[in-house]
Motif scaffolding. Structure first.
Motif, PDB file in Angstrom:
ATOM      1  N   PHE A 125      -6.186  10.241   1.714  1.00 47.63           N
ATOM      2  CA  PHE A 125      -5.407   9.050   1.369  1.00 47.63           C
ATOM      3  C   PHE A 125      -3.923   9.361   1.191  1.00 47.63           C
ATOM      4  CE2 PHE A 125      -3.430   6.690  -2.190  1.00 47.63           C
ATOM      5  CZ  PHE A 125      -3.262   5.473  -1.540  1.00 47.63           C
ATOM      6  N   PHE A 128      -0.739   8.987   3.654  1.00 47.54           N
ATOM      7  CA  PHE A 128      -0.189   7.684   4.037  1.00 47.54           C
ATOM      8  C   PHE A 128       0.820   7.165   3.012  1.00 47.54           C
ATOM      9  CE2 PHE A 128      -4.413   8.087   5.892  1.00 47.54           C
ATOM     10  CZ  PHE A 128      -4.109   7.916   7.238  1.00 47.54           C
ATOM     11  N   THR A 129       0.987   7.891   1.913  1.00 51.76           N
ATOM     12  CA  THR A 129       1.999   7.556   0.918  1.00 51.76           C
ATOM     13  C   THR A 129       3.184   8.492   1.102  1.00 51.76           C
ATOM     14  OG1 THR A 129       1.231   9.109  -0.791  1.00 51.76           O
ATOM     15  CG2 THR A 129       0.131   6.958  -0.665  1.00 51.76           C
ATOM     16  N   GLY A 244      -8.636   4.667  -2.385  1.00 50.74           N
ATOM     17  CA  GLY A 244      -7.426   4.333  -1.659  1.00 50.74           C
ATOM     18  C   GLY A 244      -7.674   4.248  -0.176  1.00 50.74           C
ATOM     19  N   GLY A 246      -5.355   3.778   3.663  1.00 51.07           N
ATOM     20  CA  GLY A 246      -4.018   3.792   4.229  1.00 51.07           C
ATOM     21  C   GLY A 246      -4.053   3.882   5.736  1.00 51.07           C
ATOM     22  N   SER A 248      -1.181   4.465   9.367  1.00 52.80           N
ATOM     23  CA  SER A 248       0.170   4.709   9.864  1.00 52.80           C
ATOM     24  C   SER A 248       0.208   4.506  11.373  1.00 52.80           C
ATOM     25  CB  SER A 248       0.634   6.129   9.512  1.00 52.80           C
ATOM     26  OG  SER A 248      -0.143   7.098  10.196  1.00 52.80           O
ATOM     27  N   ALA A 257       4.046   3.325   7.657  1.00 51.11           N
ATOM     28  CA  ALA A 257       2.764   3.512   6.976  1.00 51.11           C
ATOM     29  C   ALA A 257       2.610   2.521   5.833  1.00 51.11           C
ATOM     30  CB  ALA A 257       2.634   4.940   6.454  1.00 51.11           C
ATOM     31  N   GLY A 258       1.357   2.210   5.531  1.00 57.37           N
ATOM     32  CA  GLY A 258       1.033   1.358   4.400  1.00 57.37           C
ATOM     33  C   GLY A 258      -0.146   1.943   3.658  1.00 57.37           C
ATOM     34  N   ALA A 259      -0.201   1.725   2.339  1.00 56.55           N
ATOM     35  CA  ALA A 259      -1.275   2.292   1.531  1.00 56.55           C
ATOM     36  C   ALA A 259      -1.605   1.377   0.360  1.00 56.55           C
ATOM     37  CB  ALA A 259      -0.885   3.678   1.017  1.00 56.55           C
ATOM     38  N   SER A 261      -4.115   1.510  -3.270  1.00 57.71           N
ATOM     39  CA  SER A 261      -5.035   2.270  -4.119  1.00 57.71           C
ATOM     40  C   SER A 261      -5.292   1.514  -5.413  1.00 57.71           C
ATOM     41  CB  SER A 261      -4.478   3.671  -4.429  1.00 57.71           C
ATOM     42  OG  SER A 261      -3.278   3.585  -5.179  1.00 57.71           O
ATOM     43  N   TYR A 285       0.473  -0.924  -4.236  1.00 56.41           N
ATOM     44  CA  TYR A 285       0.685  -1.397  -2.874  1.00 56.41           C
ATOM     45  C   TYR A 285       1.970  -0.746  -2.358  1.00 56.41           C
ATOM     46  CZ  TYR A 285      -2.298  -5.145  -4.752  1.00 56.41           C
ATOM     47  OH  TYR A 285      -3.296  -5.873  -5.351  1.00 56.41           O
ATOM     48  N   GLU A 286       1.860   0.013  -1.291  1.00 57.19           N
ATOM     49  CA  GLU A 286       3.033   0.739  -0.793  1.00 57.19           C
ATOM     50  C   GLU A 286       3.245   0.518   0.690  1.00 57.19           C
ATOM     51  OE1 GLU A 286       4.601   5.345  -0.004  1.00 57.19           O
ATOM     52  OE2 GLU A 286       3.226   4.953  -1.677  1.00 57.19           O
TER      53      GLU A 286
END
Length: 369
Positions: A125, A128-129, A244, A246, A248, A257-259, A261, A285-286
């Motif tokens: 996970f 992706f952050t 989590g 994610g 990319s 990229a989005g993630a 958790s 939310y990232e």
């Protein structure tokens, strides 16, 4: 004259390195010494109503040294090991925040390792952050509540990592409590998977631990969330469930990229009184992007929204990294966080803000060896 503790450690590591090197020569093994030093300067506002200026160590990656090696066992099998130790360049303090393990692997069946290791959140996970990539430590979600920045590793753990099968890979970890008659007290387990096809990659992971810190030889040390609001912080946590997902996508020199958790902390007690408190569930939310402007200049940025238990946090960050050589780079980054009323802002690696807002500006140099 007696030999100091530090000197004994240096003698031990030197002797160990010689022994490993000797073994490599006789058993057709390979042993590599490697590491990283990260140090710089940072400005942080709103710390006890004052500005803070400090020397930093590890704003991105943390400083560490390591040894890793393999031995060819024939038939596509190999023995592997990895030993790492974190430390502060600024103070010389050592940190138990890196892995050490030994295990076996094959070219078709994957790898099985035993030791102090990263969990599946880190493996499947976190990439992706931005905290799990180029952003590093200060870019973690509030209190690193989902462990995307690997604030804690699993002791007494057995871990399996698969090979890549047509773009699909997976793995899992189980960490023992090591306590007689308390098999589930201070244990942990995690699973995760990753799939990549062309420019697209996706991953998911789940981590469970319970009885944190209840035994001195279990999976994890105890966890205390700092702060003044009992519904959000100032709490001892016994159980955690974190998952989590994610993804990319690479477009030329740009990676988007989005993630998402969610971490659920239960078995919560007030850190001051010991009284039972409400569970603490936080969602993150990232969205982030990394752009390779030139071969030597990389730009990155992110936005993260975290909410839970009646509070929320907005966090934005940018980073510029310039390669002076293949091993040395300099960086400049800024992180800003704003919390909802009644909740403190707290950028990872910093003291909590005395208000709702906190700003960090940092610059540093890294050298890898």
């Amino acid at each position: 004259m007696p030999i100091s503790t530090n000197a004994r450690h240096r003698h031990f590591f030197f002797a160990t390195s010689l022994a490993l090197a000797s073994g490599a020569a006789t058993a057709q093994s390979s042993v590599t010494l490697y590491g990283e030093l990260d140090a710089g300067l940072a400005y942080v506002n709103n710390v006890g109503d004052h500005s803070q200026y400090r020397l930093t160590s590890g704003v991105i990656d943390g400083s560490y040294w390591g040894l890793q090696g393999t031995e060819d066992l024939g038939g596509g099998a190999k023995a592997i090991f990895r030993l790492e130790r974190g430390y502060s360049v600024a103070t010389g303090e050592g940190f138990n925040d890196h892995p050490y393990y030994v295990g076996l692997g094959t070219e078709t069946l994957g790898t099985l390792t035993f030791g102090h290791q990263y969990d599946s959140i880190h493996d499947y996970f976190a990439p992706f952050t931005l905290t799990g990539g180029t952003g590093g430590t200060a870019f973690a979600h509030v209190l690193d509540n989902d462990n995307a920045n690997n604030s804690f590793l699993a002791a007494n753990s057995v871990k399996y990592t698969s090979e890549n099968y047509g773009g699909f890979s997976f793995g899992g970890l189980y960490a023992f409590s090591n306590a007689a008659g308390q098999f589930a007290n201070n244990r942990a387990y995690s699973v995760g998977a990753n799939y990549a096809i062309g420019p697209f990659t996706a991953g998911a992971a789940y981590l469970h631990n319970n009885g944190r810190g209840n035994t001195t030889t279990g999976a994890y040390d105890s966890l205390t969330l700092p702060g003044a609001d009992n519904t959000v912080f100032a709490a001892n946590v016994e159980r955690q469930n974190t998952f989590g997902v994610g993804m990319s996508y690479v477009i030329g020199e740009f990676t988007l990229a989005g993630a998402f958790s969610r971490s659920i902390n239960s078995g919560v007690t007030n850190a001051d009184t010991g009284e039972a408190a409400s569970s603490i569930a936080l969602n993150n939310y990232e969205i982030n992007g990394v752009y390779q402007l030139t071969p030597s200049i990389q730009l990155a940025g992110m936005y993260v929204y975290t909410n839970g238990n009646g509070a929320h946090w907005h966090q934005g960050a940018v980073q510029a990294d310039y390669l002076l050589s293949k091993r040395t780079d300099i960086y400049l980054e800024s992180i800003y966080q704003r919390a909802s009323s009644g909740a403190p802002a707290v950028i990872n690696t910093n003291d909590p803000s005395s208000g709702r807002n906190q700003l960090m500006i940092a610059t540093g140099i890294r050298h890898r060896f």
